[in-house]
Scaffold this motif. Structure first.
Motif, PDB file in Angstrom:
ATOM      1  N   PRO A 179     -98.368   9.285 -53.722  1.00 37.59           N
ATOM      2  CA  PRO A 179     -98.608   9.471 -55.000  1.00 37.59           C
ATOM      3  C   PRO A 179    -100.245   9.638 -55.075  1.00 37.59           C
ATOM      4  O   PRO A 179    -100.506  10.293 -56.397  1.00 37.59           O
ATOM      5  N   GLU A 180    -100.899   9.164 -54.202  1.00 37.47           N
ATOM      6  CA  GLU A 180    -102.412   9.355 -54.337  1.00 37.47           C
ATOM      7  C   GLU A 180    -102.923  10.615 -54.377  1.00 37.47           C
ATOM      8  O   GLU A 180    -104.003  10.785 -54.624  1.00 37.47           O
ATOM      9  N   PHE A 181    -101.943  11.395 -53.780  1.00 32.06           N
ATOM     10  CA  PHE A 181    -102.380  12.848 -53.564  1.00 32.06           C
ATOM     11  C   PHE A 181    -101.745  13.445 -54.674  1.00 32.06           C
ATOM     12  O   PHE A 181    -101.761  15.133 -54.409  1.00 32.06           O
ATOM     13  N   ASN A 182    -101.253  13.053 -55.686  1.00 30.76           N
ATOM     14  CA  ASN A 182    -100.494  13.830 -56.716  1.00 30.76           C
ATOM     15  C   ASN A 182    -101.264  14.914 -57.469  1.00 30.76           C
ATOM     16  O   ASN A 182    -100.479  16.046 -57.898  1.00 30.76           O
ATOM     17  N   ASN A 183    -102.637  14.871 -57.480  1.00 33.87           N
ATOM     18  CA  ASN A 183    -103.301  15.621 -58.257  1.00 33.87           C
ATOM     19  C   ASN A 183    -103.952  16.794 -57.165  1.00 33.87           C
ATOM     20  O   ASN A 183    -104.873  17.673 -57.564  1.00 33.87           O
ATOM     21  N   GLY A 188    -100.155  18.110 -53.485  1.00 35.70           N
ATOM     22  CA  GLY A 188     -99.830  17.550 -54.758  1.00 35.70           C
ATOM     23  C   GLY A 188     -98.433  17.711 -55.185  1.00 35.70           C
ATOM     24  O   GLY A 188     -97.496  16.268 -55.276  1.00 35.70           O
ATOM     25  N   LYS A 189     -97.988  18.770 -55.135  1.00 38.39           N
ATOM     26  CA  LYS A 189     -96.394  19.031 -55.169  1.00 38.39           C
ATOM     27  C   LYS A 189     -95.647  18.392 -54.051  1.00 38.39           C
ATOM     28  O   LYS A 189     -94.262  18.158 -54.359  1.00 38.39           O
ATOM     29  N   LYS A 190     -96.036  17.935 -52.985  1.00 42.51           N
ATOM     30  CA  LYS A 190     -95.254  17.871 -51.940  1.00 42.51           C
ATOM     31  C   LYS A 190     -95.342  16.162 -51.626  1.00 42.51           C
ATOM     32  O   LYS A 190     -94.841  15.561 -50.891  1.00 42.51           O
ATOM     33  N   SER A 191     -96.407  15.296 -52.635  1.00 45.17           N
ATOM     34  CA  SER A 191     -96.638  14.070 -52.266  1.00 45.17           C
ATOM     35  C   SER A 191     -95.679  12.801 -52.687  1.00 45.17           C
ATOM     36  O   SER A 191     -95.577  11.694 -52.219  1.00 45.17           O
TER      37      SER A 191
END
Length: 383
Positions: A179-183, A188-191
């Motif tokens: 989730p740290e790559f959410n943005n 983001g959409k794959k995190s």
């Protein structure tokens, strides 16, 4: 003179009655179900409704039936039947998939001609493969697993002993928990996603139909946006992931669980999951269960006690037809495999490249092409 009617002995008539009753029952069931395929699905659904058990059925989809499998696919498929001899096993192929969809979603089935039209119109194989698994799981339930997934443990291990099978409508596992790559613009959409290369569910589960309807709406909108018929739409990697793949699967399930629990269920419920969790009738297993050995998301390895399957990925070549974003100098950010420092460096390098003039960018690309042809590592700017 009238002919006399034959008189049968009473015991003989009594012997005929059970057979007649069975014939009448079969006629009623077939007329209700519409076909023997639909009859089988109807019986499976009724059995699940009465017992609360998952159907003892393993489903796969592939180009050919098991008699035509290559040794590579055959050896992996055998792990499912060997570890689960009490389960039926069926493969839907490129030759019989349309017949299956027409049988169950035609006028004698669920009467969803829009689903049949969409499925028959699609030419993108990965989209059809995703859609077909959801259709099958809605109709009949059981276990779906990709052709390149090996069974490490028997299916009864999918449900820990502390749970009752009657409590559970679906069993899924975490795939990506970053989730740290959410943005992140690309990641983001794959995190945050659940795995859909292996899952188990009961038939007629509403979330499966919601997912199917979401996909139909999305595909129709894509066709409108691209100004082409369904048969001619083109999709990139991320569009597949978000349209029919793990992201679409995850979005539908989070919404379903929220409705069942009457509270907003988001990814926080499943981040850093250390043991299985039952939410809204959906049993969510740790990432180790279905997605061990990925090298990210704390997925562990396939020798772990809780690893249930092993994904070999040899059938996962669909990205060649639906490419990821590939920077002309720095390539695909996915090659970082969710490593934080690697992604930061890729983002920094891309930002530096974007700030260059067009002439400087072309020079960078030319230098990269030259170093690749000479098999020299391209240094580029670093953070």
């Amino acid at each position: 003179m009238y002919a006399r009617r034959p008189v049968y002995p009473v015991p003989q008539v009594r012997r005929l009655l059970p057979a007649c009753a069975i014939c009448i029952l079969l006629i009623i069931l077939v007329s209700t179900a519409g076909s023997f395929g639909e009859l089988s699905a109807s019986i499976s659904y009724r059995a699940t409704a009465s017992t609360g058990q998952f159907p003892r059925k393993i489903w796969q989809t592939w180009k050919v039936d098991p008699l035509g499998f290559e040794e590579r696919d055959l050896s992996v498929a055998r792990t499912w039947t060997a570890k689960n001899p009490e389960y039926r096993y069926e493969v839907l192929t490129d030759q019989n998939d349309v017949q299956y969809v027409e049988t169950h979603f035609g006028p004698s089935g669920f009467n969803r001609l829009d689903i049949i039209y969409m499925y028959k119109s699609l030419r993108l194989k990965i989209i059809k493969a995703d859609l077909l698994r959801y259709l099958v799981m809605y109709v009949e339930g059981g276990v779906y697993t990709d052709i390149d997934v090996e069974a490490l443990k028997p299916i009864h291990r999918f449900i820990p002993q502390r749970y009752s099978e009657k409590q559970i409508d679906m069993v899924i596992g975490v795939e990506i928990d970053q989730p740290e790559f959410n943005n992140h613009t690309i990641l983001g959409k794959k995190s945050q996603s659940f795995c859909q290369w292996t899952f188990m569910c009961k038939p007629r589960l509403p979330v499966m139909m919601v997912l199917i309807n979401n996909i139909l709406r999305w595909l129709n909108q894509v066709a409108i946006d691209q100004k082409v018929p369904i048969s001619e739409i083109q999709l990139g990697f991320d569009e597949v992931i978000s349209g029919t793949g793990p992201s679409a699967f995850t979005k539908a399930l989070l919404s379903y669980m929220s409705g069942k629990e009457q509270v907003g269920v988001n990814w926080d419920y499943f981040h850093n999951l250390v043991e299985s969790k039952l939410v809204g009738g959906v049993l969510v297993l740790t990432v180790e269960a279905f997605a061990a050995g990925q090298g990210h998301s704390d997925s562990g390895n396939h020798n772990a006690k809780n690893a249930l399957v092993k994904h070999h990925y040899h059938a996962s070549n669909w990205p060649t037809a639906h490419p990821r974003y590939n920077h002309p100098v720095y390539g695909e950010v996915e090659k970082c495999n969710w490593d934080v420092e690697c992604v930061k460096a890729w983002d920094y390098n891309k930002a530096v490249f974007d700030a260059l003039s067009q002439e400087e960018q072309l020079a960078q690309i030319a230098l990269k092409d030259q170093t690749e042809s000479e098999d020299i590592s391209f240094p580029g700017p670093i953070s």
